[in-house]
Design a protein around this motif. Sequence first.
Motif, PDB file in Angstrom:
ATOM      1  N   GLY A  81      -7.964  -4.451   6.938  1.00  0.00           N
ATOM      2  CA  GLY A  81      -7.623  -3.171   6.344  1.00  0.00           C
ATOM      3  C   GLY A  81      -6.387  -2.558   6.983  1.00  0.00           C
ATOM      4  O   GLY A  81      -6.209  -2.639   8.197  1.00  0.00           O
ATOM      5  N   ILE A  82      -5.559  -1.974   6.165  1.00  0.00           N
ATOM      6  CA  ILE A  82      -4.402  -1.213   6.632  1.00  0.00           C
ATOM      7  C   ILE A  82      -4.782   0.256   6.479  1.00  0.00           C
ATOM      8  O   ILE A  82      -4.925   0.759   5.363  1.00  0.00           O
ATOM      9  CB  ILE A  82      -3.123  -1.544   5.824  1.00  0.00           C
ATOM     10  N   GLU A  83      -4.992   0.917   7.593  1.00  0.00           N
ATOM     11  CA  GLU A  83      -5.474   2.303   7.609  1.00  0.00           C
ATOM     12  C   GLU A  83      -4.542   3.247   6.859  1.00  0.00           C
ATOM     13  O   GLU A  83      -3.330   3.211   7.039  1.00  0.00           O
ATOM     14  CB  GLU A  83      -5.637   2.808   9.043  1.00  0.00           C
ATOM     15  N   GLY A  84      -5.146   4.055   5.998  1.00  0.00           N
ATOM     16  CA  GLY A  84      -4.406   5.090   5.306  1.00  0.00           C
ATOM     17  C   GLY A  84      -3.558   4.624   4.142  1.00  0.00           C
ATOM     18  O   GLY A  84      -2.893   5.429   3.503  1.00  0.00           O
ATOM     19  N   ALA A  85      -3.574   3.325   3.847  1.00  0.00           N
ATOM     20  CA  ALA A  85      -2.782   2.806   2.732  1.00  0.00           C
ATOM     21  C   ALA A  85      -3.651   2.706   1.489  1.00  0.00           C
ATOM     22  O   ALA A  85      -4.850   2.461   1.570  1.00  0.00           O
ATOM     23  CB  ALA A  85      -2.208   1.435   3.074  1.00  0.00           C
ATOM     24  N   GLY A  86      -3.009   2.862   0.345  1.00  0.00           N
ATOM     25  CA  GLY A  86      -3.695   2.707  -0.925  1.00  0.00           C
ATOM     26  C   GLY A  86      -3.451   1.324  -1.488  1.00  0.00           C
ATOM     27  O   GLY A  86      -3.289   0.350  -0.742  1.00  0.00           O
ATOM     28  N   HIS A  87      -3.382   1.235  -2.805  1.00  0.00           N
ATOM     29  CA  HIS A  87      -3.209  -0.052  -3.479  1.00  0.00           C
ATOM     30  C   HIS A  87      -1.857  -0.695  -3.163  1.00  0.00           C
ATOM     31  O   HIS A  87      -1.762  -1.906  -3.038  1.00  0.00           O
ATOM     32  CB  HIS A  87      -3.376   0.148  -4.988  1.00  0.00           C
ATOM     33  N   TRP A  88      -0.804   0.100  -3.024  1.00  0.00           N
ATOM     34  CA  TRP A  88       0.528  -0.434  -2.742  1.00  0.00           C
ATOM     35  C   TRP A  88       0.803  -0.376  -1.240  1.00  0.00           C
ATOM     36  O   TRP A  88       1.781   0.210  -0.783  1.00  0.00           O
ATOM     37  CB  TRP A  88       1.592   0.326  -3.539  1.00  0.00           C
ATOM     38  N   LEU A  89      -0.053  -1.024  -0.485  1.00  0.00           N
ATOM     39  CA  LEU A  89       0.045  -0.972   0.968  1.00  0.00           C
ATOM     40  C   LEU A  89       1.375  -1.506   1.480  1.00  0.00           C
ATOM     41  O   LEU A  89       1.885  -1.029   2.487  1.00  0.00           O
ATOM     42  CB  LEU A  89      -1.122  -1.708   1.630  1.00  0.00           C
ATOM     43  N   HIS A  90       1.967  -2.472   0.796  1.00  0.00           N
ATOM     44  CA  HIS A  90       3.252  -3.028   1.231  1.00  0.00           C
ATOM     45  C   HIS A  90       4.364  -1.980   1.150  1.00  0.00           C
ATOM     46  O   HIS A  90       5.310  -2.030   1.927  1.00  0.00           O
ATOM     47  CB  HIS A  90       3.621  -4.247   0.390  1.00  0.00           C
ATOM     48  N   ALA A  91       4.246  -1.025   0.238  1.00  0.00           N
ATOM     49  CA  ALA A  91       5.249   0.031   0.111  1.00  0.00           C
ATOM     50  C   ALA A  91       4.903   1.234   0.988  1.00  0.00           C
ATOM     51  O   ALA A  91       5.792   1.886   1.524  1.00  0.00           O
ATOM     52  CB  ALA A  91       5.368   0.480  -1.346  1.00  0.00           C
ATOM     53  N   GLU A  92       3.617   1.505   1.156  1.00  0.00           N
ATOM     54  CA  GLU A  92       3.175   2.675   1.912  1.00  0.00           C
ATOM     55  C   GLU A  92       3.194   2.453   3.416  1.00  0.00           C
ATOM     56  O   GLU A  92       3.483   3.373   4.179  1.00  0.00           O
ATOM     57  CB  GLU A  92       1.755   3.060   1.480  1.00  0.00           C
ATOM     58  N   LYS A  93       2.854   1.262   3.839  1.00  0.00           N
ATOM     59  CA  LYS A  93       2.741   0.946   5.268  1.00  0.00           C
ATOM     60  C   LYS A  93       3.399  -0.399   5.551  1.00  0.00           C
ATOM     61  O   LYS A  93       2.784  -1.340   6.052  1.00  0.00           O
ATOM     62  CB  LYS A  93       1.258   0.901   5.678  1.00  0.00           C
ATOM     63  N   THR A  94       4.675  -0.479   5.234  1.00  0.00           N
ATOM     64  CA  THR A  94       5.412  -1.744   5.316  1.00  0.00           C
ATOM     65  C   THR A  94       5.335  -2.381   6.696  1.00  0.00           C
ATOM     66  O   THR A  94       5.051  -3.571   6.818  1.00  0.00           O
ATOM     67  CB  THR A  94       6.885  -1.527   4.918  1.00  0.00           C
ATOM     68  N   ALA A  95       5.559  -1.613   7.738  1.00  0.00           N
ATOM     69  CA  ALA A  95       5.570  -2.173   9.097  1.00  0.00           C
ATOM     70  C   ALA A  95       4.216  -2.759   9.462  1.00  0.00           C
ATOM     71  O   ALA A  95       4.140  -3.851  10.042  1.00  0.00           O
ATOM     72  CB  ALA A  95       5.982  -1.101  10.107  1.00  0.00           C
TER      73      ALA A  95
END
Length: 107
Positions: A81-95
């Motif tokens: 899981g990537i915390e705090g990211a939605g469906h577009w996790l690559h755009a929201e939490k890229t790093a």
Amino acid sequence: MKQFVSEDMVIQFLLKSFSKGKWLFNVPALYAHYADILSWNEQSSWSKPALFLRGTASPYIGKAEYMDAIACQFPLAEVKGIEGAGHWLHAEKTAEVLDQLQRYINN
């Protein structure tokens, strides 16, 4: 578009496929096959490692039935899981996504 879609990221994503007053993707085909696109077709299981990244704020993958389907078809899968990211996790939490991918590839 805001009348129908409330999420700005979804609108931005859709507008990437809109040019000169026309959609660039095949709208009739998407409409005709939407149920197929959303369905899960059982395939033979993948017997090698696999990584599934999910945004913890997204309803996708986190549901029990989805996790069961993943475990059935990808018995060696890891779900992170990537915390705090939605469906577009690559755009929201890229790093964070790149970090998880690098860790997975380097192991």
